[in-house]
Design an enzyme around this catalytic site. Structure first.
Site, PDB file in Angstrom:
ATOM      1  N   CYS A  57       0.667  -1.327   0.041  1.00  0.00           N
ATOM      2  CA  CYS A  57       0.129   0.166   0.092  1.00  0.00           C
ATOM      3  C   CYS A  57       0.985   1.433   0.013  1.00  0.00           C
ATOM      4  CB  CYS A  57      -0.915  -0.126   1.036  1.00  0.00           C
ATOM      5  SG  CYS A  57      -2.069   1.290   1.229  1.00  0.00           S
ATOM      6  N   CYS A  61       0.381   4.973   6.851  1.00  0.00           N
ATOM      7  CA  CYS A  61      -0.544   4.884   8.210  1.00  0.00           C
ATOM      8  C   CYS A  61       0.523   4.150   9.189  1.00  0.00           C
ATOM      9  CB  CYS A  61      -1.743   3.989   8.056  1.00  0.00           C
ATOM     10  SG  CYS A  61      -2.723   4.422   6.726  1.00  0.00           S
ATOM     11  N   CYS A  64       0.407   0.400  10.291  1.00  0.00           N
ATOM     12  CA  CYS A  64      -0.027  -0.750   9.510  1.00  0.00           C
ATOM     13  C   CYS A  64       1.034  -1.462   8.846  1.00  0.00           C
ATOM     14  CB  CYS A  64      -0.732   0.188   8.305  1.00  0.00           C
ATOM     15  SG  CYS A  64      -1.433  -1.191   7.249  1.00  0.00           S
ATOM     16  N   CYS A 101     -16.439  -9.347   6.092  1.00  0.00           N
ATOM     17  CA  CYS A 101     -15.636  -8.194   5.708  1.00  0.00           C
ATOM     18  C   CYS A 101     -14.504  -8.428   4.899  1.00  0.00           C
ATOM     19  CB  CYS A 101     -15.510  -7.430   6.991  1.00  0.00           C
ATOM     20  SG  CYS A 101     -14.609  -5.777   6.742  1.00  0.00           S
ATOM     21  N   CYS A 132     -19.433  -6.568   4.086  1.00  0.00           N
ATOM     22  CA  CYS A 132     -18.592  -5.312   4.352  1.00  0.00           C
ATOM     23  C   CYS A 132     -17.382  -5.470   3.727  1.00  0.00           C
ATOM     24  CB  CYS A 132     -18.399  -5.255   5.856  1.00  0.00           C
ATOM     25  SG  CYS A 132     -17.369  -3.905   6.656  1.00  0.00           S
ATOM     26  N   CYS A 192     -19.555   1.473   9.156  1.00  0.00           N
ATOM     27  CA  CYS A 192     -18.560   0.901  10.325  1.00  0.00           C
ATOM     28  C   CYS A 192     -17.598   1.840  10.383  1.00  0.00           C
ATOM     29  CB  CYS A 192     -18.143  -0.515   9.701  1.00  0.00           C
ATOM     30  SG  CYS A 192     -17.090  -1.174  10.917  1.00  0.00           S
ATOM     31  N   ARG A 264     -17.355  -3.115  18.504  1.00  0.00           N
ATOM     32  CA  ARG A 264     -16.714  -4.308  18.200  1.00  0.00           C
ATOM     33  C   ARG A 264     -15.357  -4.224  18.735  1.00  0.00           C
ATOM     34  NH1 ARG A 264     -16.655  -4.209  12.647  1.00  0.00           N
ATOM     35  NH2 ARG A 264     -18.614  -5.213  12.806  1.00  0.00           N
TER      36      ARG A 264
END
Ligand code: SAM
Ligand code: DTB
Ligand code: SF4
Length: 330
Positions: A57, A61, A64, A101, A132, A192, A264
């Protein structure tokens, strides 16, 4: 005997901080009361995750393992073949999950990627699961196409407070995220949206994050609370774990501010004791990621989760349509 305070909107930072600073027994009592008014406290919703496009990616972040900027053990892979996604969804459904998801390590999907992801969504939806996806930033047109394919929920986290955000991500802004969330709503999908604890933020940042979520109109239907999984190679690798009772407090405040949301217990649950998870369920958490892998890191063993549910007298929540079919008549 302390009186129960007003636990309704309008919220502001001072009131939310007041909740965070309340004696723990009061906070738990208030949150559990709110929880019981809106949900069956014996039910927890099960979502299963699958990384449909792992690693490589371009974003930065700091938490991550999938960012191409950090030397982690995650290797970049292309989108999975449809069959592999359908097989994972079938297994999740057979194990008792009601929502599937699909996560992709994108800044945002390219239109070519989206065509394939729409295929996944149609196939997973056809199994009778809630769908999701979490694919990063979306355009209006992409959001509309996802909704049209039958996507029920879009996960896009704010991650932390607006003030702390610049310490965690520089390649997309907090406002970029809010814009994607508005597009998801406009397209008619459920939202979400949550964050990560344990990235060095203070109590005020946690309060500000929950306030930001609660003030969305409407607030998210699902609120994932992640405890940072510190992955070697990422800039946040060395962070200390969130003190357990601070995690519980955050769950309780989320429950009070967003009474109708599924809150969650998300990443980081595998480092939580049974007792801590039990306290989180009491405080109002009513959803977990179920399945032995999150996106790239391990999650709790399913057998251990089943045993924990048995010990707590908790059962998996049924899917909304089935819930209605089984609803008691008066
Ligand atoms: N690439 C898309 C995006 O960022 O919008 C979707 C996938 S991304 C992995 C989904 C979310 O996972 C992030 O927003 C973050 O909240 C959470 N996450 C990622 N790595 C994590 C970690 N090490 N610990 C806890 N949560 C994490
Ligand atoms: C969310 O809030 N947490 C999930 C899901 N939404 C996509 C992701 C957690 C990822 C943890 C690190 C990993 O396994 O790569
Ligand atoms: Fe990329 Fe999402 Fe990871 Fe950020 S959180 S680096 S956007 S995969």
């Amino acid at each position: 005997m302390t009186e129960i305070p007003d636990l309704g909107p309008p919220w502001n930072l001072e009131r939310v901080l007041g909740l965070f600073q309340a004696p723990l027994n009061d906070l738990l009592y208030w949150a559990h009361g709110v929880h019981r008014r809106h949900f069956n406290p014996q039910e927890v919703q099960l979502s299963t995750l699958l990384s449909v496009k792992t690693g490589g990616c371009p974003e930065d972040c700091h938490y991550c393992p999938q960012s191409a900027r950090y030397a982690t053990s995650v290797e970049a892979e292309p989108l999975l073949p449809l069959e592999q996604v359908v097989q994972a969804a079938r297994q999740a459904q057979a194990a008792g999950a009601t929502r599937f998801c699909m996560g992709a390590a994108f800044r945002g999907p390219k239109d070519r990627d989206l065509d394939q992801i729409l295929e996944y969504i149609r196939a997973v939806k056809a199994l009778g699961l809630e769908t999701c996806a979490t694919l990063g930033l979306l355009t209006d047109e992409q959001a509309a196409r996802l909704a049209q394919a039958g996507l029920d929920f879009y996960n896009h986290n704010l991650d932390t407070s607006r003030d702390y955000y610049c310490n965690i991500v520089t390649t997309r802004s907090f406002d970029d995220r809010l814009e994607t969330l508005r597009r998801v709503r406009k397209a008619g999908m459920h939202v979400c949206c949550g964050g990560i604890l344990g990235m060095g933020e203070c109590m005020k940042d946690r309060a500000a994050l929950l306030l930001e979520l609660a003030e969305m109109d409407p607030p998210p239907e699902s609120v994932p609370l992640n405890a940072l999984v510190p992955v070697p190679g990422t800039p946040l690798a060395g962070r200390d774990p969130v003190p357990p009772l601070e995690f519980v407090r955050t769950v309780a405040v989320a429950r009070i501010l967003m009474p109708k949301a599924h809150v969650r217990l998300s990443a980081g649950r595998s480092r939580m004791s049974d007792e801590l998870q039990a306290l989180c369920f009491f405080a109002g958490a009513n959803s977990i990621f179920y399945g032995e892998e999150l996106l790239t890191t391990p999650n709790n063993e399913m057998k251990a989760d089943r045993e924990l549910f048995r010990a707590l007298g908790i059962r998996a929540e049924m899917q909304p349509e089935r819930r209605e079919a089984h609803a008691p008549r008066d």
